[in-house]
Design a protein around this motif. Sequence first.
Motif, short mmCIF file in Angstrom:
data_model
loop_
_atom_site.label_atom_id
_atom_site.label_comp_id
_atom_site.label_asym_id
_atom_site.label_seq_id
_atom_site.Cartn_x
_atom_site.Cartn_y
_atom_site.Cartn_z
N THR A 89 -32.12 -6.85 39.19
CA THR A 89 -32.52 -7.88 38.03
C THR A 89 -32.88 -6.89 36.85
O THR A 89 -33.10 -5.64 37.04
CB THR A 89 -33.84 -8.28 38.48
N ARG A 90 -32.61 -7.24 35.68
CA ARG A 90 -32.54 -6.42 34.59
C ARG A 90 -33.95 -6.06 34.40
O ARG A 90 -34.89 -7.13 34.09
CB ARG A 90 -31.91 -7.19 33.42
N PRO A 91 -34.17 -4.88 34.17
CA PRO A 91 -36.03 -4.47 33.89
C PRO A 91 -36.27 -4.97 32.50
O PRO A 91 -35.49 -5.21 31.51
CB PRO A 91 -36.12 -3.08 33.91
N PRO A 92 -37.64 -5.50 32.27
CA PRO A 92 -37.89 -5.91 30.87
C PRO A 92 -37.63 -4.91 29.72
O PRO A 92 -37.94 -3.59 30.11
CB PRO A 92 -39.43 -6.29 31.11
N GLY A 151 -32.32 -0.36 27.33
CA GLY A 151 -33.52 0.02 28.28
C GLY A 151 -34.61 0.77 27.62
O GLY A 151 -34.58 1.39 26.56
N GLN A 160 -38.40 2.93 29.21
CA GLN A 160 -39.08 3.52 30.23
C GLN A 160 -40.39 4.37 29.53
O GLN A 160 -40.19 5.27 28.72
CB GLN A 160 -38.55 4.48 31.47
N PRO A 174 -29.38 1.41 36.46
CA PRO A 174 -30.25 -0.07 36.13
C PRO A 174 -31.06 -0.15 34.99
O PRO A 174 -31.49 -1.06 34.33
CB PRO A 174 -30.88 -0.57 37.53
N PHE A 175 -31.64 1.25 34.61
CA PHE A 175 -32.70 1.21 33.68
C PHE A 175 -31.77 1.32 32.18
O PHE A 175 -32.59 1.29 31.26
CB PHE A 175 -33.60 2.17 33.63
#
Lengths: 281, 703
Positions: B153-156, B164, B166, B327-328
């Motif tokens: 699932t795509r991180p918000p 992306g 973080q 993914p991020f």
Amino acid sequence: MPVLIARRLDEALDELAAHPDTTVLAGGTDLMVELNFGRARPARVLAVDRIDELRQSAGGSRVRLGAAVTYARLLRDGAGSRALEEAARTVGSPQIRGAGTVGGNLGTCSPAGDTLPVLAALDAVVVLRSARGERRVPFAEFMTGPKRSVRRSDELIVAAEWDDAGPAQTFVKVGTRNAMVIAVASLAMVIDRARRRVGIALGSCGPTILRAPDAERFVRVLCDEAGWDRPLRLSEAERTELGRLVSAAARPIDDVRGTSAYRRHVLGVIAGRALARLGAA
Amino acid sequence: MTDVLRTPERRVEGREKVTGTARYAADAAREGMLHAAFAGSPYPHARVLAVDTAAARAVPGVRAVLTGADVRPARFGRRLLDWPVLAWDRVRFIGDRVAAVAADTPEAAERAAALVDVTYEELPAVFDMDAALAPGAPLIHPDAADYRMLGVTRPPVPHPNAQGHQVHEHGDPAAGFAAAARVFEHELALPPVHHAYLEPRAALVWIDGATVHVVTTNKAPFSLRAQLAAVAGVAEDAIVVHTPHVGGDFGGKGLSLDEWPLYFLARVTGRPVRSVLRYADELQISNTRHGARIRLRTGVDRDGRITAHEARVRFDGGAYAAGKPIPFLMPGEAMATLAGYRVPAARVEATCAYTNHLPAGHDRAPGQPQNSFAAESHLDLIARELGVDPLELRERNAIRAGDVDVHGDEWHASEMPRVLAELRRASGWGRPLPPGHGRGVALGARHVGRGKTSLELTLDERGDVVVRSGVTDQGGGALTMIGRVVARELAIAPERVRVEQVDTARSPVDPGVGGSRVTMVHGNAALDGARKLAAARDAGAAPPIRVVGSADQTAHMFGSYAYAVEVELDRETGAFRVVDATLVADVGTVINPVAVRGQLEGGFAFGLGQALMEELAIVGGRVVTASFGEYKIPSIADVPPLRLVLLTDAPGPGPFGAKSVGELANPAVVGAVANAVADAGARVLTLPISAEKVLAALRGGAA
């Protein structure tokens, strides 16, 4: 696209006379780039690199360099100009120097053409031949703009000629890496001690190869004062003044290789260094 | 018998390559094959109002012209499928494809592509990463909520133009800054650069009954297979990916561009369709190393020891995140702002922005060169302010066993102090320099690769071994390495092991080349297989003996390295040369002496290019250095001899104790060069370090 590989000069000139839309192919180091990028779609191509007459050169007090002489051959056999050899050494890679020719450099007529400032500083004559006859055009009148010259569509560049100017001549190029580079700025300086003549020409610094007449006059005066046969010791003030005059002669633009301000600055620096080196010899 | 590991390698593919018989994707051909060409957007951001293909279809020899309407809603990507195969409603960078042509000849295809008539309505474009992330910035992907993400699932994200994002925090940064004797803050920036591999992308796609065949330059065939299955809506086992020799990768070839439209062209024409990207298009549309702007703030105590660190990292992700497999959706080491140092407290925030530039993707240690340039310049500036020798400052802060790094992870072992001690000795650090010279230092740390794979080994009657692996060899020497590991374990000559790279139908699933993985993962699988062969042989099994060797390498470990470089600076022109360089690298057991040297020297030259001259200069969205005439990479005249010192006695998790070298030594070069130039008098805070910037810095201006 039809390609005629000419073996004789008259055959090439007849082809040019019959087909004014012909593109001349010498070493191909410029034309093939244009083709690869889709920027050129010549109607017809005439290859001139196998014409013997264009590969002949003659030394002595009057130098003649055939248009189809490659940079590699010029470096092997000598060009009759130390500065021209220095310029040829900075052209491209060994592969490019093995294919590219002085005639091609004249034909493309880019302000960044490495041999052109030298031909300008030598007051070289460009020899143009057509089926109608021969024209001899001083370099200063030959180049009229970026990639533009007075060559007519039926004419072939057959040679460049100049008076041997002796050993006090040099070519300096500034680039963004140490080989295979298009000049950010370049400079040729010729001090012909025998004829008491000074030639200074700038590359990649304007729409055409530019001469620096005020700087030439300045150096002539310095040589007059020091004596043409004696070493020239340059003071810091004289070096600065020469740099100023050379910078002022440039008409550079900003582009991806450098800003106009940097080009002007660096031309002044290399002019001072060139004269310091030639004057000391 | 002499130890295989001590004999210089013989590349298994060397003869083919030097004799010109090696075949690459661009050499692949099928009977009845068509040639593809593409029409790309001339605008950085525009709505596509209409596409008229009548003139293109009328070109003799044209067999198909596809537009976005024909492929909608197919989007591709390594993780996030955000890049339309052909744009149907919107183009997002110059070169974004709106139509694909298949024709009998490449010339006809090119001619037709040029005749595709597109009506655009220009939209406001955004080129700067901070502007893109500002409130009210033009939205580049209004439909992002519809995008599929492979496997996760795509991180918000905090802004619709963020790919992306973080934030990491450990320790007590506020207390660390409060306790600091001095706090320093600097901002540095880097433009995007290109990998500059020799071979441009190429692909051939054909459909044989229910099976889709792809010949590709992609370095991760199984990953491509999974992506194509998702894009085309076919089962993975209905796709066979064939990867011949790959002519250089450096991370870029993980993203396929042409395979997607070729698939649709092959489907509508029923013919094989091939394309070979022109290099100008490689430089205008393929995934680059991310441009970045990085602000670092670090507190130090009276001795220059780091007490707290804060970082704000911005990456220019370009128009699509499709090139990023993680993914991020940022470069893998986006958060590694002080790699290799002890950082007791830190807050690091990184964001990768969508812009209307060409998409960025993976390039050799993604994220590290950017962060390394920033961090190593930052620490050097701190050393100078404190009056501490730059190497001394690094020795005081180098990570040691028991320390935590910038991620808050504790290191159980560290070779960094030894690396620096060796660098001090081998480089002659402190020896007086001639006037006009400067000396710089930078260190780095790179994790070794992880992942799992299997490969098949067969021992025949003569005692020779054939290994079949799905791994590609993009020039790094994967196949040679596998052969040497097997030969060593079975105590036979390397020539008696034949390693074959096989297509996805004939190999167990393989993760492909990347992430410094191959020697760790495929090497261990080869070792496992060789041990199984030996065991079966010793147990009296009759040849041919067939086994599957497997590895699941999960150990997290670092390789450490450091550079010292010396430059000679021309103060009048700003031009400089790198005249001397020393690299100390902690590489564990060496499997291929020549390949290790090649990777480290190559990484050095790669970094020199980014330090000295490489720049994808983009003006109004257009790459203005889109040829190797203008996009300069170093020539041999720009690369000094590299004094190389290998530390081999700290074993890694690879076969026989090997560590990774493929991405190890590239990132820190830029910082070392910048610091050497600064030592000679000119601090330049942006790459590349051009003569012009150096001159401006010498004159006290901004650079």
